[in-house]
Design a protein around this motif. Structure first.
Motif, PDB file in Angstrom:
ATOM      1  N   GLY A  47      11.352 -38.178 -48.600  1.00  0.00           N
ATOM      2  CA  GLY A  47      12.067 -36.925 -48.475  1.00  0.00           C
ATOM      3  C   GLY A  47      11.464 -36.013 -47.426  1.00  0.00           C
ATOM      4  N   ALA A  48      12.220 -34.978 -47.075  1.00  0.00           N
ATOM      5  CA  ALA A  48      11.765 -33.983 -46.113  1.00  0.00           C
ATOM      6  C   ALA A  48      12.514 -32.689 -46.378  1.00  0.00           C
ATOM      7  N   GLY A  49      11.989 -31.593 -45.830  1.00  0.00           N
ATOM      8  CA  GLY A  49      12.648 -30.317 -46.028  1.00  0.00           C
ATOM      9  C   GLY A  49      11.972 -29.210 -45.256  1.00  0.00           C
ATOM     10  N   THR A  50      12.525 -28.013 -45.389  1.00  0.00           N
ATOM     11  CA  THR A  50      11.967 -26.847 -44.712  1.00  0.00           C
ATOM     12  C   THR A  50      12.223 -25.610 -45.563  1.00  0.00           C
ATOM     13  N   GLY A  51      11.438 -24.578 -45.319  1.00  0.00           N
ATOM     14  CA  GLY A  51      11.589 -23.350 -46.083  1.00  0.00           C
ATOM     15  C   GLY A  51      10.646 -22.283 -45.574  1.00  0.00           C
ATOM     16  N   TYR A  52      10.282 -21.353 -46.448  1.00  0.00           N
ATOM     17  CA  TYR A  52       9.394 -20.263 -46.060  1.00  0.00           C
ATOM     18  C   TYR A  52       8.423 -19.956 -47.191  1.00  0.00           C
ATOM     19  N   ARG A  53       7.164 -19.743 -46.839  1.00  0.00           N
ATOM     20  CA  ARG A  53       6.140 -19.356 -47.809  1.00  0.00           C
ATOM     21  C   ARG A  53       5.825 -17.879 -47.614  1.00  0.00           C
ATOM     22  N   GLN A  54       6.025 -17.097 -48.660  1.00  0.00           N
ATOM     23  CA  GLN A  54       5.653 -15.692 -48.636  1.00  0.00           C
ATOM     24  C   GLN A  54       4.453 -15.506 -49.568  1.00  0.00           C
ATOM     25  N   VAL A  55       3.356 -15.051 -48.989  1.00  0.00           N
ATOM     26  CA  VAL A  55       2.128 -14.852 -49.750  1.00  0.00           C
ATOM     27  C   VAL A  55       1.871 -13.362 -49.898  1.00  0.00           C
ATOM     28  N   MET A  56       1.644 -12.945 -51.125  1.00  0.00           N
ATOM     29  CA  MET A  56       1.271 -11.562 -51.406  1.00  0.00           C
ATOM     30  C   MET A  56      -0.145 -11.565 -51.937  1.00  0.00           C
ATOM     31  N   ALA A  57      -1.058 -10.933 -51.214  1.00  0.00           N
ATOM     32  CA  ALA A  57      -2.473 -10.993 -51.537  1.00  0.00           C
ATOM     33  C   ALA A  57      -2.927  -9.717 -52.217  1.00  0.00           C
ATOM     34  N   ALA A  58      -3.990  -9.845 -52.998  1.00  0.00           N
ATOM     35  CA  ALA A  58      -4.526  -8.691 -53.701  1.00  0.00           C
ATOM     36  C   ALA A  58      -5.565  -7.945 -52.875  1.00  0.00           C
ATOM     37  N   GLY A  59      -6.128  -8.627 -51.866  1.00  0.00           N
ATOM     38  CA  GLY A  59      -7.177  -8.010 -51.071  1.00  0.00           C
ATOM     39  C   GLY A  59      -6.649  -7.396 -49.792  1.00  0.00           C
ATOM     40  N   LYS A  60      -7.540  -7.191 -48.819  1.00  0.00           N
ATOM     41  CA  LYS A  60      -7.193  -6.561 -47.556  1.00  0.00           C
ATOM     42  C   LYS A  60      -6.717  -7.553 -46.508  1.00  0.00           C
ATOM     43  N   LEU A  61      -6.676  -8.823 -46.848  1.00  0.00           N
ATOM     44  CA  LEU A  61      -6.283  -9.839 -45.879  1.00  0.00           C
ATOM     45  C   LEU A  61      -4.808  -9.685 -45.505  1.00  0.00           C
ATOM     46  N   PRO A  62      -4.455  -9.646 -44.222  1.00  0.00           N
ATOM     47  CA  PRO A  62      -3.027  -9.510 -43.849  1.00  0.00           C
ATOM     48  C   PRO A  62      -2.232 -10.738 -44.259  1.00  0.00           C
ATOM     49  N   GLN A  63      -1.005 -10.510 -44.680  1.00  0.00           N
ATOM     50  CA  GLN A  63      -0.197 -11.597 -45.210  1.00  0.00           C
ATOM     51  C   GLN A  63       0.145 -12.651 -44.162  1.00  0.00           C
ATOM     52  N   ASP A  64       0.221 -12.265 -42.860  1.00  0.00           N
ATOM     53  CA  ASP A  64       0.661 -13.249 -41.878  1.00  0.00           C
ATOM     54  C   ASP A  64      -0.384 -14.335 -41.632  1.00  0.00           C
ATOM     55  N   ASP A  65      -1.576 -14.226 -42.233  1.00  0.00           N
ATOM     56  CA  ASP A  65      -2.554 -15.301 -42.132  1.00  0.00           C
ATOM     57  C   ASP A  65      -2.144 -16.497 -42.988  1.00  0.00           C
ATOM     58  N   MET A  66      -1.308 -16.282 -43.995  1.00  0.00           N
ATOM     59  CA  MET A  66      -0.943 -17.362 -44.910  1.00  0.00           C
ATOM     60  C   MET A  66       0.560 -17.528 -45.092  1.00  0.00           C
ATOM     61  N   SER A  67       1.354 -16.521 -44.765  1.00  0.00           N
ATOM     62  CA  SER A  67       2.806 -16.624 -44.885  1.00  0.00           C
ATOM     63  C   SER A  67       3.387 -17.266 -43.635  1.00  0.00           C
ATOM     64  N   GLY A  68       4.525 -17.933 -43.783  1.00  0.00           N
ATOM     65  CA  GLY A  68       5.168 -18.513 -42.615  1.00  0.00           C
ATOM     66  C   GLY A  68       6.138 -19.613 -42.968  1.00  0.00           C
ATOM     67  N   ILE A  69       6.799 -20.128 -41.949  1.00  0.00           N
ATOM     68  CA  ILE A  69       7.743 -21.233 -42.117  1.00  0.00           C
ATOM     69  C   ILE A  69       6.987 -22.483 -42.570  1.00  0.00           C
ATOM     70  N   ILE A  70       7.589 -23.239 -43.471  1.00  0.00           N
ATOM     71  CA  ILE A  70       7.000 -24.493 -43.927  1.00  0.00           C
ATOM     72  C   ILE A  70       7.959 -25.638 -43.640  1.00  0.00           C
ATOM     73  N   PHE A  71       7.421 -26.802 -43.391  1.00  0.00           N
ATOM     74  CA  PHE A  71       8.202 -28.032 -43.321  1.00  0.00           C
ATOM     75  C   PHE A  71       7.369 -29.119 -43.973  1.00  0.00           C
ATOM     76  N   PHE A  72       8.026 -30.036 -44.635  1.00  0.00           N
ATOM     77  CA  PHE A  72       7.267 -30.965 -45.475  1.00  0.00           C
ATOM     78  C   PHE A  72       7.888 -32.353 -45.518  1.00  0.00           C
ATOM     79  N   GLY A  73       7.057 -33.302 -45.893  1.00  0.00           N
ATOM     80  CA  GLY A  73       7.471 -34.668 -46.148  1.00  0.00           C
ATOM     81  C   GLY A  73       7.028 -35.067 -47.542  1.00  0.00           C
TER      82      GLY A  73
END
Length: 239
Positions: free
Chosen positions: A178-204
């Motif tokens: 299988g394969a697919g695509t989507g988006y990961r939205q990360v909400m952090a509790a600390g001061k780390l900016p979200q764009d370090d971990m959020s973004g488009i995902i694609f997978f197998g």
């Protein structure tokens, strides 16, 4: 006399119609499926190696995952998965005061996710679905100093939501790709900016259908058989 002949004719016609219907039903295999969708009343276990990728801060990173759950009515799936970032993601935030020049820093994370999946179109050979994952985990920043020293921060909590669209194709009755695509939205509790971990995902994916594998083994069927997957050709033959 004419009434008797008419009765015999009706009786003969009924016998021929019944024979034709019975013959067609006998010629249709027990595993004949409707090509519109696969409907199964029983539940079955599903297991997946779920390798995901993201482009985070200009770097392609892998997220290694594995998940398992239950499927019912051939349409709904739910279960749990565990994921871990295979390599660090370079950050974009300012380093703490006093950090030596040339220090490299990376974010790493891992999380546990509950997932639900709805299959809106498919047949025994392939399907298209809309998975949704909700999870929580932790992240930390790792610092690599010019003198070879390494320091990491304390773990911070994060919350993850991942909507996506996916498809798979059964190579054999018990395994598929299988394969697919989507988006990961990360909400952090600390001061780390979200764009370090959020973004488009694609997978197998490599999907193992445990219930079907057990049926194949218990029934002493051929392991690499295509039985039950040629539904399109079977339907054309039957029609």
């Amino acid at each position: 006399m004419e009434a008797a002949c008419l009765s015999r004719l009706l009786l003969a016609s009924s016998v021929l119609l019944l024979s034709a219907t019975t013959g067609r039903a006998a010629a249709t295999p027990a595993y004949y499926y409707d090509t519109t969708f696969v409907r199964q009343s029983h539940r079955r276990a599903v297991f997946q190696f779920d390798q995901r990728f993201s482009i985070l801060n200009g770097k392609v990173v892998g997220i290694n995952g594995v998940k398992g759950g239950i499927e019912w009515r051939g349409r709904w799936r739910a279960g749990l998965g565990v994921y871990r970032l295979s390599g660090g993601v370079p950050t974009r935030i300012a380093q703490p005061e006093g950090t030596p020049a040339g220090t490299r820093d990376e974010v790493r994370f891992r999380y546990l996710a509950a997932y639900g999946e709805y299959v809106f179109i498919g047949n025994p050979r392939w399907e298209l679905s809309t998975p949704l994952q909700l999870g929580g985990g932790s992240y930390y920043t790792k610092y690599y100093f010019p003198d070879g020293g390494i320091r990491r921060t304390n773990n911070q909590f994060l919350f993850v939501i991942e909507p996506s669209i996916a498809a798979h194709y059964r190579v054999f009755r018990w395994i598929g790709l299988g394969a697919g695509t989507g988006y990961r939205q990360v909400m952090a509790a600390g001061k780390l900016p979200q764009d370090d971990m959020s973004g488009i995902i694609f997978f197998g994916r490599v999907k193992l259908f445990l219930g079907d594998l057990l049926k194949v083994v218990r029934g002493h069927e051929r392991l690499f058989s295509q039985r039950g997957l040629e539904n399109s050709r079977l339907r054309q033959t039957a029609e």
